[in-house]
Design a protein around this motif. Structure first.
Motif, PDB file in Angstrom:
ATOM      1  N   ASP A  15      58.129  40.509  34.812  1.00 49.05           N
ATOM      2  CA  ASP A  15      57.558  39.401  33.731  1.00 49.05           C
ATOM      3  C   ASP A  15      58.679  38.622  33.580  1.00 49.05           C
ATOM      4  OD1 ASP A  15      58.992  40.800  31.837  1.00 49.05           O
ATOM      5  OD2 ASP A  15      57.378  42.181  31.488  1.00 49.05           O
ATOM      6  N   GLN A  16      58.724  37.739  32.535  1.00 45.12           N
ATOM      7  CA  GLN A  16      59.675  36.775  32.012  1.00 45.12           C
ATOM      8  C   GLN A  16      61.008  37.344  31.549  1.00 45.12           C
ATOM      9  OE1 GLN A  16      56.975  37.022  30.477  1.00 45.12           O
ATOM     10  NE2 GLN A  16      57.226  36.965  28.377  1.00 45.12           N
ATOM     11  N   ASN A  17      60.893  38.680  31.037  1.00 43.67           N
ATOM     12  CA  ASN A  17      61.915  39.414  30.466  1.00 43.67           C
ATOM     13  C   ASN A  17      62.855  39.857  31.550  1.00 43.67           C
ATOM     14  OD1 ASN A  17      60.756  39.256  27.760  1.00 43.67           O
ATOM     15  ND2 ASN A  17      59.491  41.039  28.208  1.00 43.67           N
ATOM     16  N   ASN A  18      62.445  39.877  32.661  1.00 41.37           N
ATOM     17  CA  ASN A  18      63.463  40.158  33.747  1.00 41.37           C
ATOM     18  C   ASN A  18      63.475  39.274  34.918  1.00 41.37           C
ATOM     19  OD1 ASN A  18      61.089  41.091  34.841  1.00 41.37           O
ATOM     20  ND2 ASN A  18      61.633  43.287  35.036  1.00 41.37           N
ATOM     21  N   SER A  54      47.999  37.818  38.873  1.00 45.78           N
ATOM     22  CA  SER A  54      47.824  35.896  38.453  1.00 45.78           C
ATOM     23  C   SER A  54      48.397  35.739  37.333  1.00 45.78           C
ATOM     24  CB  SER A  54      46.204  35.939  38.778  1.00 45.78           C
ATOM     25  OG  SER A  54      45.518  36.284  39.792  1.00 45.78           O
ATOM     26  N   GLY A  55      48.388  36.532  36.293  1.00 44.50           N
ATOM     27  CA  GLY A  55      48.672  36.105  34.975  1.00 44.50           C
ATOM     28  C   GLY A  55      50.322  36.054  35.126  1.00 44.50           C
ATOM     29  N   ILE A  56      50.985  36.768  35.686  1.00 43.88           N
ATOM     30  CA  ILE A  56      52.320  36.904  35.788  1.00 43.88           C
ATOM     31  C   ILE A  56      52.946  35.514  36.784  1.00 43.88           C
ATOM     32  CG2 ILE A  56      54.632  38.066  37.236  1.00 43.88           C
ATOM     33  CD1 ILE A  56      52.982  40.508  36.681  1.00 43.88           C
ATOM     34  N   ILE A  57      52.095  35.138  37.633  1.00 40.79           N
ATOM     35  CA  ILE A  57      52.442  34.000  38.444  1.00 40.79           C
ATOM     36  C   ILE A  57      52.058  32.879  37.629  1.00 40.79           C
ATOM     37  CG2 ILE A  57      51.653  32.638  40.255  1.00 40.79           C
ATOM     38  CD1 ILE A  57      51.298  35.251  41.948  1.00 40.79           C
ATOM     39  N   TYR A 114      47.946  35.373  47.087  1.00 37.16           N
ATOM     40  CA  TYR A 114      46.719  35.106  46.019  1.00 37.16           C
ATOM     41  C   TYR A 114      45.558  35.639  47.367  1.00 37.16           C
ATOM     42  CZ  TYR A 114      47.198  30.584  48.425  1.00 37.16           C
ATOM     43  OH  TYR A 114      47.509  29.672  49.216  1.00 37.16           O
ATOM     44  N   GLY A 115      44.332  35.915  46.579  1.00 35.40           N
ATOM     45  CA  GLY A 115      43.208  36.231  47.634  1.00 35.40           C
ATOM     46  C   GLY A 115      43.095  37.428  47.905  1.00 35.40           C
ATOM     47  N   PHE A 116      42.518  38.002  49.179  1.00 37.92           N
ATOM     48  CA  PHE A 116      42.204  39.300  49.711  1.00 37.92           C
ATOM     49  C   PHE A 116      43.487  40.157  49.385  1.00 37.92           C
ATOM     50  CE2 PHE A 116      42.513  42.688  52.361  1.00 37.92           C
ATOM     51  CZ  PHE A 116      41.140  43.567  52.200  1.00 37.92           C
ATOM     52  N   ALA A 117      43.486  41.202  48.502  1.00 36.24           N
ATOM     53  CA  ALA A 117      44.415  42.259  48.423  1.00 36.24           C
ATOM     54  C   ALA A 117      43.633  43.720  48.254  1.00 36.24           C
ATOM     55  CB  ALA A 117      45.494  41.795  47.263  1.00 36.24           C
ATOM     56  N   SER A 118      44.430  44.754  48.648  1.00 36.16           N
ATOM     57  CA  SER A 118      43.939  46.081  48.527  1.00 36.16           C
ATOM     58  C   SER A 118      44.525  46.599  47.237  1.00 36.16           C
ATOM     59  CB  SER A 118      44.666  46.843  49.728  1.00 36.16           C
ATOM     60  OG  SER A 118      45.617  46.949  49.763  1.00 36.16           O
ATOM     61  N   MET A 119      43.935  45.929  45.937  1.00 34.49           N
ATOM     62  CA  MET A 119      44.460  46.327  44.678  1.00 34.49           C
ATOM     63  C   MET A 119      43.131  46.180  43.910  1.00 34.49           C
ATOM     64  SD  MET A 119      46.989  43.559  43.510  1.00 34.49           S
ATOM     65  CE  MET A 119      48.014  43.527  44.807  1.00 34.49           C
ATOM     66  N   SER A 120      43.085  46.784  42.831  1.00 32.44           N
ATOM     67  CA  SER A 120      41.936  46.590  41.817  1.00 32.44           C
ATOM     68  C   SER A 120      41.946  45.156  41.307  1.00 32.44           C
ATOM     69  CB  SER A 120      42.079  47.547  40.675  1.00 32.44           C
ATOM     70  OG  SER A 120      43.231  47.090  39.764  1.00 32.44           O
ATOM     71  N   LYS A 121      40.752  44.834  40.738  1.00 35.09           N
ATOM     72  CA  LYS A 121      40.619  43.402  40.016  1.00 35.09           C
ATOM     73  C   LYS A 121      41.500  43.301  38.830  1.00 35.09           C
ATOM     74  CE  LYS A 121      37.221  41.770  42.754  1.00 35.09           C
ATOM     75  NZ  LYS A 121      37.592  40.591  43.895  1.00 35.09           N
ATOM     76  N   LYS A 122      41.585  44.611  38.185  1.00 31.97           N
ATOM     77  CA  LYS A 122      42.832  44.527  37.147  1.00 31.97           C
ATOM     78  C   LYS A 122      44.211  44.078  37.529  1.00 31.97           C
ATOM     79  CE  LYS A 122      43.877  47.347  33.119  1.00 31.97           C
ATOM     80  NZ  LYS A 122      44.007  48.385  32.208  1.00 31.97           N
ATOM     81  N   ALA A 123      44.426  44.677  38.512  1.00 31.63           N
ATOM     82  CA  ALA A 123      45.872  44.626  39.029  1.00 31.63           C
ATOM     83  C   ALA A 123      46.089  43.088  39.456  1.00 31.63           C
ATOM     84  CB  ALA A 123      46.149  45.519  40.178  1.00 31.63           C
ATOM     85  N   GLN A 124      44.990  42.569  40.222  1.00 34.49           N
ATOM     86  CA  GLN A 124      44.834  41.118  40.732  1.00 34.49           C
ATOM     87  C   GLN A 124      45.076  40.118  39.524  1.00 34.49           C
ATOM     88  OE1 GLN A 124      41.665  40.184  43.388  1.00 34.49           O
ATOM     89  NE2 GLN A 124      42.321  41.976  44.612  1.00 34.49           N
ATOM     90  N   SER A 125      44.350  40.598  38.400  1.00 31.76           N
ATOM     91  CA  SER A 125      44.374  39.745  37.257  1.00 31.76           C
ATOM     92  C   SER A 125      45.604  39.507  36.450  1.00 31.76           C
ATOM     93  CB  SER A 125      43.327  40.192  36.484  1.00 31.76           C
ATOM     94  OG  SER A 125      43.314  39.438  35.177  1.00 31.76           O
ATOM     95  N   LYS A 126      46.468  40.882  36.723  1.00 35.26           N
ATOM     96  CA  LYS A 126      47.635  41.070  35.966  1.00 35.26           C
ATOM     97  C   LYS A 126      48.551  40.003  36.856  1.00 35.26           C
ATOM     98  CE  LYS A 126      51.200  44.098  34.712  1.00 35.26           C
ATOM     99  NZ  LYS A 126      51.835  45.442  34.786  1.00 35.26           N
TER     100      LYS A 126
END
Length: 183
Positions: free
Chosen positions: A10-13, A88-91, A74-86
């Motif tokens: 995140d922005q802190n590092n 996306s938020g970071i980006i 972005y797009g298909f990734a082998s991770m949960s929707k929650k992890a994908q959302s996190k």
């Protein structure tokens, strides 16, 4: 010699510096990390055949002291929707709040071409007023028709976009990137 500098969650590092950043972003498994390794002529970015392995903002420095940023795909990734959302938020936070100017490079697989999600991400960058270039990857795996189609698609975005066609595996087109971005 290129080197890995750090990863950021995140922005802190985020890496603090006063240079322009060259940002590689694209669909999962489009070849962002492989391209960094090919440009560096060494394995400094982790690669995987499993989409979505890059989950952090990774910073690299070239021998000419340029900063390269490898963003999660972005797009298909082998991770949960929650992890994908996190991620996306970071980006999103990075694009909206990072103080460094950016040369954003959207990477597109030559065989696949522009997918719906690629077009969504390009619209997203445009909505933020961010300029970008296009790097068409894996040209060694595409036939002439596929390469022509994806290049023609890329030409429709703007006259101001630089388009590069590369193969990390065969080392094709890398010198154009090195010259353009002064890597």
């Amino acid at each position: 010699m290129w080197k890995f500098i750090k990863s950021a969650t995140d922005q802190n590092n985020w890496l603090e510096h006063d240079q322009n950043e060259i940002v590689f972003w694209g669909r999962s498994n489009v070849g962002k990390s492989s391209l960094i390794n090919a440009l560096a002529s060494q394995k400094i970015a982790k690669t995987s055949s499993t989409p979505g392995r890059t989950r952090l903002i990774n910073y690299f420095e070239t021998q000419r002291k340029k900063i390269i940023v490898d963003l999660p795909g972005y797009g298909f990734a082998s991770m949960s929707k929650k992890a994908q959302s996190k991620i996306s938020g970071i980006i999103d936070f990075y694009f909206r709040n990072s103080k460094n100017s950016k040369n954003i490079c959207i990477l597109i697989d030559a065989k696949i071409g522009f997918s719906y999600i690629d077009l969504e991400m390009i619209d997203y960058l445009k909505s933020l007023g961010l300029l970008f270039d296009i790097i068409i990857t894996k040209i060694d795996k595409a036939n002439q028709s596929q390469k022509h189609r994806v290049k023609q698609q890329a030409l429709t975005f703007s006259d101001d976009i630089n388009i590069f066609m590369v193969s990390s595996e065969k080392k094709q087109g890398l010198s154009d990137l090195v010259e353009h971005f002064e890597l």
